[in-house]
Write a protein that holds these residues in place. Structure first.
Motif, PDB file in Angstrom:
ATOM      1  N   ASP A 282      11.947  37.342  21.264  1.00  0.00           N
ATOM      2  CA  ASP A 282      10.966  38.089  22.042  1.00  0.00           C
ATOM      3  C   ASP A 282      10.211  39.039  21.121  1.00  0.00           C
ATOM      4  N   PRO A 283       8.860  38.975  21.036  1.00  0.00           N
ATOM      5  CA  PRO A 283       8.105  39.860  20.156  1.00  0.00           C
ATOM      6  C   PRO A 283       8.357  41.329  20.464  1.00  0.00           C
TER       7      PRO A 283
ATOM      8  N   PRO B  42       8.430  35.850  16.169  1.00  0.00           N
ATOM      9  CA  PRO B  42       7.640  36.333  17.297  1.00  0.00           C
ATOM     10  C   PRO B  42       6.274  35.670  17.400  1.00  0.00           C
ATOM     11  N   CYS B  43       5.807  35.106  16.287  1.00  0.00           N
ATOM     12  CA  CYS B  43       4.512  34.416  16.291  1.00  0.00           C
ATOM     13  C   CYS B  43       4.524  33.395  15.160  1.00  0.00           C
TER      14      CYS B  43
ATOM     15  N   GLY C  37       2.123  35.476  21.355  1.00  0.00           N
ATOM     16  CA  GLY C  37       3.166  36.100  20.555  1.00  0.00           C
ATOM     17  C   GLY C  37       2.606  37.027  19.500  1.00  0.00           C
TER      18      GLY C  37
END
Length: 1024
Positions: free
Chosen positions: A2-3, A78-79, A139
Motif C-alpha cells: 500500500d503506497p 507502491p508504483c 500508486g
C-alpha cells in the motif's frame, strides 16, 4: 505494498537532514524575534544567499523516493519502477513552491502538515508547474502525496525548533507535531513490510476487538439486555499499581548522590502504564480489583490506535487477549496460529496463513494473558513452560500476565524477566469517582423524573456513608465490591447490610428474586423459582468448578450436574428438565453466563467462591478444604467457609489450618497459612476464645514484618492486624518503616491513631511513607493527627487535591512539595508562595500547558521534578529567570520515546540533569553548566562524540539503557572533558583506557533487555 504504508516508512533520522538542507542555516547568536518570519526568506534555494540549486533540490527528492521504496518486497512496490523519477520530479517541483508562499512560519504551523501540503500543491498548480503529475499512475500519485505530507510534517517541526520561532504562541501545536513524528518513528520501527491481505485483516480484527471488549456488565443495572452493559470508556477507572520487585536502587556508587536524596521506594504508577517502562509484567490483584477490566482497556486502546498519548508503547501493536480459564481447558496450550481459535474468535478462519507469526516475529504483539489463578495448580507449570517457549520464539513483544496475589510465588516469572506489580486498593477519591460513574450509568435506565431524583438522593447518601462508615469503606476498596454496594444501596432504597457475608447474601437475594419481582418480569401464572432452590443448584455448579480447579465447564456437564441435583431440589422441576433449568439460570439469575458456545461460567469468580464455600460447609468437606489451603484458588473459599460455618465448625476448620501451618517446612508457606487463618477471624464473629487466641498467637510470630514485601502481605489480613502491630518504641528504623507500610495499606480510619505514633519518628523513610499515603484516609483527620506533627526538614509533603494543598499551606511554609495529579496553572500559581518553595515535584499532570505561567514566580526554586507530565509542561522557556540547579524529567508513559524539554538551554544555573533521549545522539542545546548528568537512552546505542561539546563541565555521568545496548559503547570521546570524575553505564564499553584517573563503573552481570529503568535520582514520592 500500500503506497500509504510505504510512504510513511521514512524515519525522522532520514527525513530531517534532508529537510534542513531546504532552509538557510542560522548564524551564531540567533535569538528570539518578536515577529514571525516569512518562509520565503528562509529557503536555501532562492535569493542572494542561496546554498541549494534546483538540481540539488531534485537530488534531495530523488533521495526521499529512493528511501521510501528501498525496502519494498517483491510485488510490493507502491508504483512502477519507471515512475520513481517522475514522482521525485513532482515532489521537487512542489517543494520549490516554498519560496512562493505568502505566509510566515507561525501561520504554516497553524495550518498543520496536511494544510501546508495543500498550499504547496495549490501554489504549484497556479504557477503552471507540476504537469507531470497527470502522467502518474494511482500508486505513483498516492506515493507522491504521502511523501509530500511527510516532508511537510518535518518542515513544520523544523520551524518550531528554530531559535527565531516564537514557541510559546504555539506550544500545543508544537507538541502535537512532535507527538506525530514520534508516532511515525515508532510505527516505522514496529511495522515491517505488510501485504495488503495482512493490513486488511488487521483492520477487521481491530474492529472486532473493539466491539468485543468495549463494554462491561453493570452489576445491578440490567433492566434490559440493551441496558445491561456499560461503555468501557465511561466505566474504566485507572487504579494504581505498586512495584513488587523490591526497592529501586541507584545504579553505581555515585548515582545516589545525584540530588543528595535517599534510594527510591518501590514505584507506584497508574496500572495502565505498567507496560510503559517494561516489556513484560506480572500484575497481581485481589478478586474484583479490575485485572480483567484492565486487560479489556489495553486491548481496546491498542485496537483503536487513537488517543494514545501516555500509552505510546501501544502504537502499532496488535492485541491478543488470552484468558487462561478458556485456553487452559484444551489439551494443549495454543501456538500463535491457534490464538484466535483457542478463544473462539469468529475471525479465526479469515486470518491469512502465518499472520500471527509475522506479527509476533516483528515484535508488534500485545499479549494479555489473564488469570493464572483461574487454572488448576497442576496446570501452572505447563503454563509457565508455554510462556517461556513463546518468549524464546518471540522476545520483543509486550506481555501482561494477571493473577491473584498468592496464586504463584514471588518472582514466579523472574527468570523470564517479568517485572511484578500489585494493584492497590481503591482510594477514597477512586471510590467517589466510581460511585459517580455508577449512578450516571444508572440514570440512563431511569424512566421517570421521580426515579432520577431518587437516584440523586441515593448517590449523595452513599457518598456520605462511604466517608463515615468504616466497615463500608473497607469493603468498597475494589471495583466489584464498590459496584455491588452501589446496586444494593439502590435496590434496598438506601439500606446496606453490614459485613461482607451479609452483603453477598443480600446481593444474591437481589439478583435471584427481588430484581425480577420488582420489575414485574413474570406474568400471572408464570412459574417462579424461589431463591433457595436456585442457590442450591448454583452452589453445586460452583463447587464442581472449585473441586476440579476449573473456571468454566461444558454446557452438557452443567446440565448433568443439575439433573443429578434435582432429586434433592424438587421445586426446580417446575421449570422443566435440566436444560430448561440451566437456560433459566443463564437468563434470569444474573450469576451465570456463556463465555462461548457450549460453555458456562460465573460472571465473577467471587460469586463462584462464595457459593462453592457454602456447598463445602454443607457437605462438611473439611479435609478437602485443608488439603487445598496452600492453593491461592482456595483462599477466598476457605474465608467464606468460615463465614458460612457454625461456631463449632469454625473452630475445627481453623485449628486444622493451624496444624497444617505448623508442619510446613517452608517459612513462607507457614506465613501464608497463618495469615490466612488470621484473615478468617474477620468472618468469625462467634468463635471459641481459645481458638481465636491461638490464631492470634501464631500470627504474632511474624510481627513486626522483616521486609517491605512481608509488610504488604501482612496488610492483606485487614484491620485485625492493626491490633497486633507494635508501637514505635524499641523498633529499629527498618522495622518501624515496615510496620508503617503495613498499617498504611489498610485504608480504614482506624489505622490513623497507629500511624500517628510514628509522626515524629527520626527515620526519613518512615516519615516519607506517612506523607505519601495521606490520600487513603479522611483528609482533615489524617492531616490533624499525622501530617501536622511531622518534621518538615528534608521531607516532601504530598498533595493530591486542592483541599490537601490548602491544609498544607495554611499551616506554615512547606519548602518541599509534591503536587500529584491535574492541578491547573491557576491553582498552582495562586497557591504557591513565590519565596517559600525550593523543591517541587509535579507528578502525572496532563493539564498544565504553560509551565512558566504556573511556577515562573517561584523565585527560590532550585529543584524541579517533572514525572509523567505531558504536553506544555515540557516547555521550559518561561523558567529562564529561576535559579534551578536540579532538573529531573521522567516520562514513563512514553515507552521508546525520548523527551528533552524545549528551552532547556535557557536554564543557565542548571547543574544536575536527568533526561531521557530516544536516539543515539542529540542535536539539541544544553546548559553549559551541567556537572551531573543522568541519561536514559531508549535507543540501543549511544554515540558519545556529541557529549563533550554539549556538557563541557561534566563531572559525573550516569548512562542507563533500559532495554540494553546492542553493541559496545565507546567512551574515548569523553577524554577531552577536563573535570570528568565518574562514569556509570550498564553496557559493554570500549575506550576506557583513554580515561585515566576516572572511575568507570559497569554492572557485573549482563544488561537485561527488559524491565523498568533504575532511578538514580531517588524518586522518594511513592507509597509502599
Amino acid at each position: 505494498m500500500d503506497p500509504a504504508v510505504i510512504g510513511a516508512r521514512l524515519a525522522s533520522s532520514v527525513v530531517a537532514p534532508v529537510i534542513k538542507k531546504l532552509f538557510v542555516k542560522e548564524g551564531p547568536g540567533a535569538g528570539l524575534v518578536n515577529q514571525p518570519v516569512r518562509i520565503s526568506s528562509l529557503v536555501s534555494f532562492r535569493g542572494e544567499k542561496r546554498t541549494l540549486t534546483e538540481r540539488d533540490l531534485d537530488k534531495l527528492a530523488d533521495e526521499l523516493v529512493a528511501q521510501a521504496t528501498r525496502h519494498a518486497g517483491p510485488g510490493e512496490r507502491p508504483c512502477p519502477a519507471d515512475e520513481d523519477e517522475l514522482v521525485a520530479e513532482q515532489l521537487a517541483t512542489t517543494l520549490y513552491a516554498l519560496g512562493d508562499l505568502d505566509m510566515n512560519d507561525v501561520q504554516a504551523v497553524q495550518l498543520g502538515h496536511q494544510g501546508l501540503a495543500y498550499e504547496l500543491a495549490h501554489a504549484t498548480r497556479t504557477r503552471g508547474r507540476g504537469r507531470g503529475a497527470q502522467h502518474l499512475s494511482q500508486g505513483g500519485t498516492l506515493l507522491y502525496e504521502r511523501l509530500l505530507d511527510t516532508a511537510c510534517l518535518h518542515i513544520l517541526h523544523f520551524f518550531t525548533q528554530r531559535s527565531a520561532f516564537v514557541p510559546r504562541t504555539l506550544v500545543d501545536q508544537s507538541g502535537r507535531l512532535s507527538e506525530l513524528i514520534t508516532k511515525i518513528d515508532i510505527l516505522i520501527e514496529r511495522i515491517p513490510s505488510q501485504t495488503a491481505q495482512d493490513a486488511g485483516f488487521e483492520r477487521r480484527y481491530a474492529e472486532y476487538m473493539i466491539g468485543k471488549h468495549s463494554t462491561l456488565t453493570i452489576v445491578g443495572i440490567d433492566l434490559s439486555h440493551a441496558e445491561a452493559t456499560w461503555p468501557l470508556d465511561a466505566a474504566y477507572l485507572s487504579l494504581e499499581a505498586v512495584s513488587s520487585s523490591g526497592e529501586e536502587r541507584p545504579l553505581g556508587a555515585h548515582a545516589g548522590e545525584f540530588v543528595g536524596e535517599h534510594a527510591a521506594l518501590p514505584a507506584t504508577l497508574p496500572a495502565d502504564r505498567a507496560l510503559s517502562g517494561h516489556q513484560r509484567v506480572l500484575l497481581r490483584g485481589v478478586a474484583g480489583s479490575g485485572k480483567t477490566t484492565l486487560v479489556q482497556w489495553l486491548a481496546v486502546c491498542t485496537a483503536r490506535q487513537e488517543s494514545l498519548r501516555g500509552l505510546e508503547q501501544l502504537i502499532g501493536r496488535v492485541p491478543f487477549v488470552l484468558p487462561l480459564r478458556t485456553i487452559a481447558r484444551q489439551e494443549s496450550l495454543p501456538s500463535p496460529a491457534s490464538f484466535l481459535a483457542s478463544v473462539h474468535n469468529p475471525l479465526d478462519g479469515a486470518q491469512p496463513p502465518g499472520w500471527a507469526d509475522r506479527v509476533l516475529n516483528a515484535g508488534r504483539g500485545l499479549l494479555l494473558i489473564d488469570g493464572i489463578d483461574e487454572i488448576p495448580e497442576r496446570d501452572r507449570e505447563r503454563t509457565r513452560a508455554w510462556l517461556s517457549d513463546l518468549l524464546i520464539a518471540y522476545p520483543e513483544n509486550l506481555w501482561l500476565v494477571t493473577s491473584r496475589p498468592s496464586a504463584v510465588a514471588d518472582d514466579w516469572l523472574g527468570a523470564q524477566d517479568f517485572a511484578e506489580f500489585t494493584l492497590s486498593p481503591m482510594s477514597r477519591e477512586d471510590m467517589a469517582a466510581f460511585i459517580d460513574r455508577w449512578h450516571e450509568a444508572a440514570r440512563r435506565t431511569c424512566r421517570t423524573e421521580e426515579e432520577r431524583t431518587a437516584l440523586d438522593d441515593y448517590e449523595s447518601a452513599l457518598h456520605t456513608a462511604v466517608r463515615t462508615k468504616q466497615d463500608l469503606s473497607r469493603l468498597a476498596t475494589n471495583p466489584l465490591m464498590c459496584g455491588l454496594i452501589c446496586a444494593l444501596h439502590r435496590a434496598r432504597r438506601g439500606y446496606l447490610p453490614p459485613g461482607r457475608k451479609a452483603l453477598y447474601d443480600a446481593a444474591l437475594s437481589m439478583l435471584l428474586t427481588r430484581r425480577d419481582t420488582e420489575r414485574r418480569i413474570y406474568a400471572p401464572g408464570d412459574v417462579q423459582l424461589d431463591e433457595e432452590p436456585q442457590i442450591q443448584l448454583l452452589q453445586r455448579l460452583a463447587y464442581y468448578l472449585i473441586r476440579n480447579g476449573e473456571a468454566e465447564l461444558d454446557r452438557d456437564r452443567a446440565e448433568r450436574l443439575i439433573e443429578e441435583a434435582l432429586p434433592s431440589v424438587p421445586a426446580a422441576r417446575a421449570l422443566g428438565d435440566a436444560p430448561a433449568i440451566l437456560r433459566h439460570l443463564l437468563l434470569r439469575s444474573g450469576l451465570l453466563r456463556e463465555p462461548s458456545v457450549s460453555t458456562v461460567d460465573f460472571v465473577h469468580r467471587t460469586f463462584q467462591d462464595y457459593l462453592g464455600a457454602k456447598a463445602a460447609v454443607e457437605a462438611w468437606d473439611v479435609g478437602l478444604l485443608i488439603r487445598n489451603a496452600h492453593d491461592a484458588q482456595w483462599e477466598d473459599v476457605i474465608r467464606m467457609a468460615v463465614a458460612h460455618a457454625r461456631p463449632r465448625e469454625r473452630a475445627e476448620l481453623l485449628n486444622k489450618l493451624l496444624e497444617l501451618a505448623r508442619h510446613k517446612d517452608s517459612a513462607d508457606s507457614a506465613l501464608r497459612l497463618f495469615l490466612l487463618a488470621m484473615a478468617c477471624l474477620e468472618h468469625a464473629p462467634d468463635l471459641d476464645p481459645a481458638t481465636r487466641g491461638e490464631v492470634t498467637r501464631h500470627a504474632m510470630g511474624f510481627i513486626p514484618p522483616l521486609d517491605v514485601a512481608r509488610a504488604r502481605e501482612l496488610a492483606t489480613v485487614g484491620p485485625l492486624v492493626l491490633e497486633l502491630l507494635p508501637p514505635p518504641e524499641g523498633l529499629t528504623d527498618e522495622q518501624a518503616h515496615c510496620c508503617v507500610v503495613t498499617a498504611s495499606r489498610i485504608s480504614v480510619d482506624a489505622a490513623i491513631p497507629y500511624l500517628a505514633q510514628f509522626a515524629d519518628h527520626q527515620a526519613l523513610d518512615v516519615r516519607r511513607q506517612l506523607a505519601s499515603c495521606w490520600g487513603r484516609y479522611e483528609t482533615e483527620r489524617y492531616f490533624r493527627e499525622v501530617i501536622l506533627r511531622m518534621d518538615r526538614d528534608e521531607l516532601y509533603f504530598v498533595a493530591e487535591s486542592m483541599e490537601e494543598l490548602r491544609l498544607l499551606l495554611d499551616t506554615g511554609p512547606r519548602p518541599w512539595l509534591i503536587l500529584r495529579g491535574d492541578f491547573t496553572e491557576d491553582e498552582i500559581r495562586d497557591s504557591l508562595d513565590g519565596e517559600e518553595v525550593t523543591r517541587l515535584r509535579l507528578n502525572r499532570n496532563h493539564v498544565v500547558e504553560d509551565l512558566g505561567a504556573a511556577i515562573g514566580h517561584l523565585a527560590n526554586l532550585e529543584t524541579l521534578y517533572l514525572t509523567d507530565c505531558l504536553g506544555g509542561a515540557l516547555f521550559l522557556t518561561g523558567l529562564s529567570d529561576l535559579p534551578l540547579r536540579t532538573l529531573v524529567v521522567e516520562t514513563p508513559g512514553l515507552s521508546g520515546v525520548g523527551v528533552v524539554p524545549y528551552g532547556l538551554e535557557k536554564l543557565t544555573a542548571l547543574e544536575r540533569l536527568k533526561v531521557t533521549i530516544g536516539h543515539a545522539s542529540m542535536e539539541r542545546d544544553f546548559p553549559p553548566s551541567i556537572t551531573w548528568l543522568d541519561l536514559h537512552v531508549l535507543h540501543e546505542f549511544l554515540d558519545t562524540a556529541w557529549m563533550p561539546s554539549a556538557f563541557p563541565r561534566l563531572r559525573h555521568l550516569n548512562i542507563l539503557f533500559p532495554h540494553g545496548a546492542d553493541r559496545s559503547i565507546d567512551l574515548s570521546p569523553l577524554a577531552v572533558l577536563p573535570d570528568l570524575e565518574t562514569v556509570t553505564i550498564n553496557a559493554e564499553i570500549s575506550g576506557a583506557a583513554s580515561l585515566p584517573g576516572i572511575t568507570v563503573t559497569t554492572p557485573d552481570n549482563a544488561p537485561r533487555r527488559t524491565g523498568r529503568p533504575t532511578d538514580p535520582t531517588g524518586s522518594t514520592t511513592d507509597v509502599s
